[in-house]
Enzyme design. Structure first.
Site, PDB file in Angstrom:
ATOM      1  CB  ALA A  69      -0.886  -0.020   1.237  1.00  0.00           C
ATOM      2  N   GLY A 114       0.675  -4.909   1.035  1.00  0.00           N
ATOM      3  CA  GLY A 114      -0.509  -5.025   0.173  1.00  0.00           C
ATOM      4  C   GLY A 114      -0.234  -5.802  -1.113  1.00  0.00           C
ATOM      5  CD  GLU A 117      -2.099  -7.274   3.189  1.00  0.00           C
ATOM      6  OE1 GLU A 117      -1.694  -6.181   2.740  1.00  0.00           O
ATOM      7  OE2 GLU A 117      -2.690  -7.382   4.274  1.00  0.00           O
ATOM      8  CD  GLU A 137       1.791  -5.255   6.121  1.00  0.00           C
ATOM      9  OE1 GLU A 137       2.549  -6.140   6.544  1.00  0.00           O
ATOM     10  OE2 GLU A 137       1.150  -5.357   5.059  1.00  0.00           O
TER      11      GLU A 137
HETATM   12  N1  CAA Z   1       4.528   3.236  -1.056  1.00  0.00           N
HETATM   13  C1  CAA Z   1       4.869   4.366  -1.704  1.00  0.00           C
HETATM   14  N2  CAA Z   1       5.978   4.479  -2.474  1.00  0.00           N
HETATM   15  C2  CAA Z   1       6.747   3.384  -2.587  1.00  0.00           C
HETATM   16  C3  CAA Z   1       6.450   2.172  -1.944  1.00  0.00           C
HETATM   17  C4  CAA Z   1       5.278   2.119  -1.153  1.00  0.00           C
HETATM   18  N3  CAA Z   1       4.872   1.012  -0.532  1.00  0.00           N
HETATM   19  N4  CAA Z   1       7.425   1.289  -2.237  1.00  0.00           N
HETATM   20  C5  CAA Z   1       8.295   1.921  -3.041  1.00  0.00           C
HETATM   21  N5  CAA Z   1       7.887   3.196  -3.253  1.00  0.00           N
HETATM   22  C6  CAA Z   1       8.534   4.234  -4.055  1.00  0.00           C
HETATM   23  C7  CAA Z   1       9.760   4.787  -3.326  1.00  0.00           C
HETATM   24  O1  CAA Z   1       9.386   5.756  -2.374  1.00  0.00           O
HETATM   25  C8  CAA Z   1      10.546   5.344  -4.476  1.00  0.00           C
HETATM   26  O2  CAA Z   1       9.988   6.592  -4.860  1.00  0.00           O
HETATM   27  P1  CAA Z   1      10.942   7.892  -5.029  1.00  0.00           P
HETATM   28  O3  CAA Z   1      11.854   7.528  -6.169  1.00  0.00           O
HETATM   29  O4  CAA Z   1       9.973   8.981  -5.343  1.00  0.00           O
HETATM   30  O5  CAA Z   1      11.668   8.030  -3.749  1.00  0.00           O
HETATM   31  C9  CAA Z   1      10.274   4.370  -5.606  1.00  0.00           C
HETATM   32  O6  CAA Z   1       9.077   3.670  -5.235  1.00  0.00           O
HETATM   33  C10 CAA Z   1      11.374   3.331  -5.795  1.00  0.00           C
HETATM   34  O7  CAA Z   1      11.611   2.707  -4.541  1.00  0.00           O
HETATM   35  P2  CAA Z   1      13.050   2.631  -3.839  1.00  0.00           P
HETATM   36  O8  CAA Z   1      13.925   3.756  -4.297  1.00  0.00           O
HETATM   37  O9  CAA Z   1      12.840   2.496  -2.364  1.00  0.00           O
HETATM   38  O10 CAA Z   1      13.598   1.272  -4.474  1.00  0.00           O
HETATM   39  P3  CAA Z   1      14.655   0.292  -3.819  1.00  0.00           P
HETATM   40  O11 CAA Z   1      15.028  -0.670  -4.898  1.00  0.00           O
HETATM   41  O12 CAA Z   1      15.735   1.028  -3.146  1.00  0.00           O
HETATM   42  O13 CAA Z   1      13.855  -0.505  -2.675  1.00  0.00           O
HETATM   43  C11 CAA Z   1      11.952  -1.673  -1.765  1.00  0.00           C
HETATM   44  C12 CAA Z   1      12.772  -1.332  -3.043  1.00  0.00           C
HETATM   45  C13 CAA Z   1      12.800  -2.546  -0.857  1.00  0.00           C
HETATM   46  C14 CAA Z   1      10.711  -2.428  -2.234  1.00  0.00           C
HETATM   47  C15 CAA Z   1      11.576  -0.356  -1.051  1.00  0.00           C
HETATM   48  O14 CAA Z   1      11.003   0.529  -1.980  1.00  0.00           O
HETATM   49  C16 CAA Z   1      10.597  -0.555   0.068  1.00  0.00           C
HETATM   50  O15 CAA Z   1      10.956  -1.037   1.124  1.00  0.00           O
HETATM   51  N6  CAA Z   1       9.330  -0.134  -0.141  1.00  0.00           N
HETATM   52  C17 CAA Z   1       8.305  -0.262   0.858  1.00  0.00           C
HETATM   53  C18 CAA Z   1       7.717  -1.650   0.858  1.00  0.00           C
HETATM   54  C19 CAA Z   1       6.753  -1.822   1.999  1.00  0.00           C
HETATM   55  O16 CAA Z   1       7.102  -1.691   3.139  1.00  0.00           O
HETATM   56  N7  CAA Z   1       5.503  -2.157   1.685  1.00  0.00           N
HETATM   57  C20 CAA Z   1       4.450  -2.371   2.661  1.00  0.00           C
HETATM   58  C21 CAA Z   1       3.651  -1.127   2.853  1.00  0.00           C
HETATM   59  S1  CAA Z   1       2.529  -1.260   4.207  1.00  0.00           S
HETATM   60  C22 CAA Z   1       1.147  -2.033   3.570  1.00  0.00           C
HETATM   61  O17 CAA Z   1       1.151  -2.513   2.468  1.00  0.00           O
HETATM   62  C23 CAA Z   1      -0.042  -2.048   4.476  1.00  0.00           C
HETATM   63  C24 CAA Z   1      -1.138  -2.972   4.100  1.00  0.00           C
HETATM   64  O18 CAA Z   1      -1.113  -4.144   4.395  1.00  0.00           O
HETATM   65  C25 CAA Z   1      -2.331  -2.471   3.430  1.00  0.00           C
END
Ligand code: CAA
Length: 263
Positions: A69, A114, A117, A137
């Site tokens: 998400a 998400g 999921e 999360e």
């Molecule tokens: N939400 C919003 N933006 C996201 C995102 C997310 N979940 N995941 C990645 N992005 C964005 C980053 O912010 C980045 O944007 P910018 O270039 O504008 O900064 C772009 O996508 C590329 O990502 P990274 O530069 O971080 O890429 P990376 O290769 O260095 O890392 C990754 C990849 C390990 C997947 C890292 O992006 C990451 O950890 N993302 C978050 C993943 C996460 O924690 N997801 C769970 C969210 S909570 C949830 O989903 C709740 C639920 O159950 C409903």
């Protein structure tokens, strides 16, 4: 029906194999409210579109299936907004789970939060060797909100589900396969062809039987065994009211291939 969206790409092939790509590669296909609203509309239409015979869900780009998400959007949510966001996710993922045709997740990269999921809402998951799964999360002070706390434990058992959810750690494709989170792991270039091949194999079967089996399995999982068996008998019985049951059994007796009509 038209499927024109900003954050989704929908391709319906002539034979009915349909691919839905979450298309926000710049944000690793993270799910925000507008994307979820588009998905709600899209899966609602796909469910009643006679041209659709099987659905493959994937992420656009090389790197991610769906990286969760949208954390930026969630960062300012109140408790009520968080609950509503979760409910919207549930509506979308329930619609996927209830599609009358098979839905396969083609996990081509990160499937986190998400994203994991979303894959769980599909009937089964095929992964490329580059896939990574996780429910991170707890790193953000929340729990899985799009079904992960329920569907993950039902799929892989509560021990592995709790370990994934409590540690927030990522598991690679091989580990995901070992614990039953994915059915198959293939090379990246084989992922979509493999999904399409399995869809086409399923599409040769009686469509009402597939939809009925799906319904019996999914509904049965939330019942005790006795109720589930009783539900199975009911659904089994309704299959006998279809022309495809007559055709399937007649074809066996006549030693020929059945011609199903979805009736
Ligand atoms: N939400 C919003 N933006 C996201 C995102 C997310 N979940 N995941 C990645 N992005 C964005 C980053 O912010 C980045 O944007 P910018 O270039 O504008 O900064 C772009 O996508 C590329 O990502 P990274 O530069 O971080 O890429 P990376 O290769 O260095 O890392 C990754 C990849 C390990 C997947 C890292 O992006 C990451 O950890 N993302 C978050 C993943 C996460 O924690 N997801 C769970 C969210 S909570 C949830 O989903 C709740 C639920 O159950 C409903």
């Amino acid at each position: 029906m038209t499927y024109e969206y900003k954050n989704l790409l929908v391709e319906i092939q002539d034979d009915g194999v349909t691919t839905v790509s979450v298309n926000r590669p710049k944000f690793l296909n993270a799910l925000d409210t507008p994307t979820l609203e588009e998905m709600k509309d899209c899966f609602g239409k796909l469910a009643t579109d006679p041209a659709v015979k099987a659905v493959i869900i994937r992420g656009a780009g090389e790197k991610a299936f769906v990286a969760g998400a949208d954390l930026k959007a969630m960062s300012t949510m109140t408790a009520v907004e968080g609950r509503d966001f979760s409910n919207l996710g549930h509506e979308v993922f329930d619609a996927i789970e209830k599609l009358p045709v098979v839905a396969v997740a083609a996990v081509n990269g990160y499937a986190l939060g998400g994203g994991c999921e979303l894959a769980l809402a599909c009937d089964f998951r095929f992964a490329s060797t580059t896939a990574k799964f996780g429910q991170p999360e707890v790193n953000y002070g929340i729990i899985p909100g799009f079904g992960g706390s329920q569907r993950l434990a039902r799929l892989i058992g509560k021990g592995y589900a709790k370990e994934m959810i409590y540690t927030g750690a990522m598991v690679d494709a091989e580990e995901a396969h070992r614990i039953g989170l994915v059915n198959r792991v293939v090379e990246p270039e084989q992922l979509i062809p493999t999904c399409e091949e399995v869809c086409r194999k399923i599409m040769k079967k009686a469509p009402i039987a597939i939809a009925s089996a799906k319904d019996a399995i999914n509904r049965g999982l939330s019942m005790d065994l006795e109720s589930g068996l009783s539900y199975e008998a009911q659904v089994f019985g309704t299959c006998f009211a279809t022309l495809d049951q007559k055709e399937g059994m007649k074809a066996f007796l006549e030693k020929r291939k059945p011609v199903f009509m979805n009736k």
